[in-house]
Design a protein around this motif. Structure first.
Motif, PDB file in Angstrom:
ATOM      1  N   LEU A 248      -4.466  -7.823  -2.885  1.00  0.00           N
ATOM      2  CA  LEU A 248      -3.819  -7.248  -1.707  1.00  0.00           C
ATOM      3  C   LEU A 248      -3.349  -5.811  -1.937  1.00  0.00           C
ATOM      4  CD1 LEU A 248      -3.089  -7.894   1.130  1.00  0.00           C
ATOM      5  CD2 LEU A 248      -0.875  -8.689   0.365  1.00  0.00           C
ATOM      6  N   ILE A 249      -2.654  -5.588  -3.058  1.00  0.00           N
ATOM      7  CA  ILE A 249      -2.053  -4.260  -3.245  1.00  0.00           C
ATOM      8  C   ILE A 249      -3.109  -3.161  -3.336  1.00  0.00           C
ATOM      9  CG2 ILE A 249      -0.664  -2.881  -4.850  1.00  0.00           C
ATOM     10  CD1 ILE A 249       1.166  -5.326  -5.083  1.00  0.00           C
TER      11      ILE A 249
ATOM     12  N   LEU B 134      -4.440  -2.574   0.228  1.00  0.00           N
ATOM     13  CA  LEU B 134      -3.479  -1.865   1.081  1.00  0.00           C
ATOM     14  C   LEU B 134      -3.388  -0.386   0.702  1.00  0.00           C
ATOM     15  CD1 LEU B 134      -0.525  -4.404   1.366  1.00  0.00           C
ATOM     16  CD2 LEU B 134      -2.143  -3.728   3.152  1.00  0.00           C
ATOM     17  N   LEU B 135      -3.331  -0.128  -0.600  1.00  0.00           N
ATOM     18  CA  LEU B 135      -3.228   1.268  -1.031  1.00  0.00           C
ATOM     19  C   LEU B 135      -4.441   2.055  -0.575  1.00  0.00           C
ATOM     20  CD1 LEU B 135      -1.667   1.080  -4.609  1.00  0.00           C
ATOM     21  CD2 LEU B 135      -0.627   1.894  -2.498  1.00  0.00           C
TER      22      LEU B 135
END
Lengths: 201, 632, 98
Positions: free
Chosen positions: C43-44, C47-48
């Motif tokens: 996810l991270i 998203l980034l």
């Protein structure tokens, strides 16, 4: 009007002093926000008492706020296009629209803050509260300042004091406004979205 | 911003007539007048900080001395550092930015003259705000880097000083960022035709790098200070250990700013020395591009070394080793510069005038300070030296022996340019001799004391430690510095009473553009904007180099460019009240917040009044025509 | 030299609207991704990546940086790179990545 402050001689690079200044300021402002975001991220998960961010964040609600601010960038860029074409009616419409979108964002932030406070997140309550409110209200102050500037230009335009040749004013206000918007793009991701329900806390 | 406005109250319309008197100074936007105000204010604070130093040294002269209470002692060493760094050395550097940079790049003023005036008024009022604690419940007392959580009431002394610290430095930070942005744009955009970056004088280059550092480093401390102020005033938890607040966060944020700040203090002095040494050696600067690129590299590396101030907090071997290596790397460009300065003097026909003496003193003392600096770049050795008088010795060799000597060199060098009077040479030599002897006597022994284990910031010490002899020597040294400073003040007053001379346009046979115009400099600086054909192009109009490399003077014709009798009509930016109103308003609001926790209602009222004044000033400013003649 | 930059390569209003649509869609994807359980692990980075994309588009087109003198890019990028550097260095020092 661009060289008034320079006692009348053209600039070395041919670029306007105020525009160079605005970009340098934006570069500098990056470091203000970086320090605040650093504080927030370093203190993430360090609060010794709750409430914790994932308990209070309302992602759909904040997504709407983020969308509103994103759309205000569109209206801002349309305002700039209008004044560059000399279309003063559209300039006023888009300036007003941008200010209103900015105000909606601020109102949303105010409402979000009150909900958080009701849920026990306060400036003094824990590290999350301290760092979250400081970061987001610092951004909110930037938005407020931008709304004041845009409204001033709106009034100036209504009174016929903003000519096509002075479009640089709108361009600079626009640069500032877009910068505030991109800061929110970052905050929206690193503060809100990473508290997603599927991430294990 | 722009646009004319007919709606300003009459008394706030742009004044046109003040040229002298108090209103002339309050409304001025002329970079030279602003520079002079900066200079005198900074000298005043320098004397104040010096007085604090003399009291500190008197207290430490003998074991078990009790001249001041421990509480006052804490305030003295904290305020001495803050005053010298933020109110003396930085503004003295900005003094020279103001006075010299526009002249060296061939401009008529800075890019934003009113913003320049604003920087000054914020600096003056912010300096008073920082010192207001002395009469309102105690000055700052947690050391200049104010480590958390000593800055919170329940862990520190409980005095109000840290409120004045946080808000005073916040306000001063606005001044620094505004000044940094202004000089950044000025140097990028106001250079005379032909002055490419690699033809810029070294001082202007160092001003450029310093401006970049100011604009990028001040934001970090601003945020740290906002967090501290919020902790103290609104009760947030940033640095409260009980709530999980991390004292290391403050240390990191402080030193992320703090190390670039060190270069903000020293680079302008390096720039001054790089102007003075070639002039008085009658030789071009040796290795100009090396000096420039070393300066850039130093400024850049300033961002990669901050944790060397924190080796002993336990960051772990990887972090310590990384920061040790980056720190040691900085010795390379610094060494390059020192060799270039020595190379400049090598084989020159050196003229030992006062500015030259101070510059040579700078090189000599900065080598010592630099070497002791390298000695605590290595963590194991730093473990021994951390928080001892050895560090005090090091920082005074680089900031007093370095920055202050460079600044005095600049003062003697450029004084005639703005006053048409030469500072007395004999008094200058005495000033230099006393400062040089006093400085080594005062700070030299601190190396021994530190190695012997004497900690910094202690109020007194027992005779059994054996520190008394060198402390007494050090105190005598500080009195000699004070005496030297008095000689300087006497020199200033003595010189001010002399007749203005007309033959001082180029008293030192200078190389840079500021020497091509009359002294004192006319309001418009350059009658015609000069065209620059190379590095040292003013020198090239005076000398030619033959095949063997010897300089031969070019006979000066009947050209009398330096006569200032004919009337010239050059349009200069008008005077303005608004920088003054905005700047004072900002500090008043800071003052209101600083006294808020003591006097709630009064503090809040004062803060609101200040904020309103700031907004009024800023609004008036935006709607004021940038140019009085635009007024319909 | 460089004062004739206006109106020459300025994207049209339609283009700005299209860009706004793209930005909205990316925002919608960002929010949606958060609720997809299968992507939780990655996810991270996702998203980034998405927010960097939005960031670049706003700076490049709305702030017009893509079409401007390179000095503006230098000024902005030096602040931004330092900011990212400080952020990452602090997170590294505080052991956030470990």
């Amino acid at each position: 009007m661009t060289t008034h402050e320079t006692a009348g001689h053209a600039t070395t690079t041919g670029l306007d002093n105020r525009k160079v200044m605005m970009w340098a300021f934006i570069g500098s402002d990056c470091l203000f926000f970086a320090s605040l975001v650093s504080t927030y991220l370093l203190y993430r998960g360090k609060s010794v008492v709750g409430p914790y961010p994932y308990e209070v964040f309302n992602i759909p609600y904040t997504s709407v706020s983020a969308f509103v601010l994103l759309m205000s960038s569109l209206t801002m860029v349309l305002a700039l296009g209008a004044i560059q074409r000399g279309d003063h009616t559209r300039l006023r419409i888009w300036l007003l629209a941008t200010s209103i979108l900015g105000c909606i964002f601020l109102g949303g932030q105010y409402f979000e803050f009150t909900v958080f406070v009701e849920q026990g997140v306060t400036l003094q309550g824990n590290l999350f509260g301290s760092s979250f409110f400081t970061l987001t209200s610092f951004h909110g102050l930037h938005v407020t300042f931008g709304v004041v500037i845009l409204m001033s230009f709106f009034v100036m335009s209504l009174r016929g004091r903003l000519s096509q040749e002075q479009s640089l004013n709108i361009e600079l206000a626009g640069l500032y406004w877009h910068f505030v918007d991109i800061v929110w793009i970052v905050i929206f991701t690193v503060v809100y979205l990473i508290e997603a329900p599927n991430i294990v806390h | 911003m722009a646009a004319n406005s007919g709606s300003l109250p009459r008394f706030l319309e742009r004044p046109t007539s003040y040229t002298t008197g108090v209103w002339g100074w309050i409304t001025t936007v002329d970079h030279k007048k602003i520079g002079i105000m900066y200079g005198f204010t900074a000298i005043f604070f320098f004397l104040l900080g010096g007085l604090e130093a003399v009291v500190i040294r008197s207290q430490l002269a003998f074991a078990g001395n009790e001249i001041v209470s421990p509480d006052i002692y804490n305030q003295l060493f904290t305020m001495h550092a803050l005053t010298m760094i933020f109110l003396a050395i930085m503004p003295l550097a900005v003094t020279f930015f103001n006075l010299i940079v526009p002249l060296q790049i061939g401009a008529r003023d800075v890019a934003f003259p009113r913003l320049n005036a604003l920087s000054y008024w914020i600096y003056l009022s912010g300096g008073l705000l920082l010192n207001a604690g002395w009469i309102l419940g105690g000055a700052a007392d947690s050391g200049w880097f104010a480590y958390a959580p000593l800055t919170l009431d329940q862990y520190g002394s409980g005095g109000r000083g840290m409120d004045f610290y946080s808000l005073g430095l916040l306000v001063l930070g606005v001044s620094s960022v505004a000044g940094g942005l202004n000089f950044l744009v000025t140097i990028i955009n106001m250079r005379a035709p032909g002055m490419t970056l690699m033809r810029m004088p070294v001082f202007t280059w160092m001003a450029f790098i310093t401006s970049i550092l100011l604009v990028t480093a001040m934001p970090v401390i601003t945020i740290a200070l906002i967090e501290l102020a919020l902790d103290r005033i609104l009760g947030t938890q940033f640095f409260a250990p009980g709530a999980g607040g991390d004292p290391l966060l403050w240390q990191h944020l402080f030193w992320v700013f703090g190390h670039p700040e060190v270069y903000i203090l020293i680079l302008p002095a390096m720039g001054i020395v790089s102007e003075v040494l070639p002039t008085f050696s009658k030789k071009p600067l040796f290795g100009y591009p090396f000096i420039i690129f070393s300066g850039i590299f130093i400024g850049f590396m300033g961002w990669a070394v901050w944790s060397h101030h924190m080796f002993t907090v336990g960051m772990g071997p990887v972090a310590n080793a990384t920061f040790a290596i980056t720190t040691m790397l900085i010795a390379v460009p610094t060494g390059v510069k020192i060799f270039n300065w020595i190379g400049t003097m090598w084989g020159g026909s050196i003229d030992f005038k006062t500015p030259m003496l101070f510059s040579i003193g700078f090189v000599f003392l900065f080598i010592i300070g630099g070497l002791s600096g390298v000695s605590h770049a290595a963590p194991p050795s730093d473990y021994q030296q951390q928080d001892t008088y050895y560090i005090v010795a090091h920082l005074h060799y680089v900031l007093f022996g370095g920055a202050i000597f460079g600044i005095f060199s600049g003062i003697y060098y450029w004084w005639p340019k703005f006053s048409g009077k030469l500072l007395n040479e004999n008094l200058g030599v005495i000033h230099f001799a006393l400062l040089f002897i006093g400085m080594n006597m005062s700070f030299g022994p601190m190396h021994w004391l530190g190695m012997d284990g004497m900690p910094r910031r202690i109020y007194t010490y027992g005779a059994e430690y054996g520190w008394e002899f060198w402390n007494t020597v050090s105190t005598i040294g500080s009195y000699i510095i004070a005496l030297g400073t008095i000689v300087f003040i006497v020199n200033v007053f003595y010189t001010m009473r002399q007749e203005r001379r007309t033959d001082l346009a180029d008293p030192w046979d200078g190389r840079t553009l500021e020497w091509s115009i009359p002294s004192p400099v006319p309001e418009y600086n350059f009658k015609e904007i000069p065209i620059v054909n190379g590095l040292d192009s003013f020198w090239d109009t005076k000398y030619s180099t033959d095949e063997q490399g010897y300089m031969t003077p070019i006979p000066q014709g009947a050209s009398d460019d330096n006569q200032e009798d004919e009337e010239v009509d050059i349009h200069m930016p008008g005077l303005s009240y608004f920088p003054f109103i905005t700047g004072i308003g900002l500090s008043v609001s800071g003052f209101g917040f600083a006294i808020y926790s003591q006097f709630n209602v009064v503090g809040l009222t004062v803060a609101i009044v200040g904020i309103l004044a700031t907004f009024f000033g800023a609004y008036g400013w935006c709607f004021e025509p940038a140019d009085p003649e635009d007024h319909h | 030299m460089a004062t004739e930059h206006h109106n020459t390569e300025h994207p049209s209003s339609t283009k700005y609207v299209v860009i706004a649509l793209i930005l909205s869609v990316v925002t919608a994807i960002e929010v949606a991704v958060v609720y997809v359980e299968a992507l939780a692990a990655a996810l991270i980075p996702i998203l980034l990546l998405l927010s960097v994309g939005k960031f670049v588009v706003v700076v490049g087109y709305y702030m017009h940086l893509k079409f401007e003198h390179k000095l503006f890019t230098i000024l902005f990028a030096s602040g931004l790179i330092l900011a990212i550097y400080v952020l990452c260095a602090l997170m590294l020092l505080f052991g956030v990545f470990i």
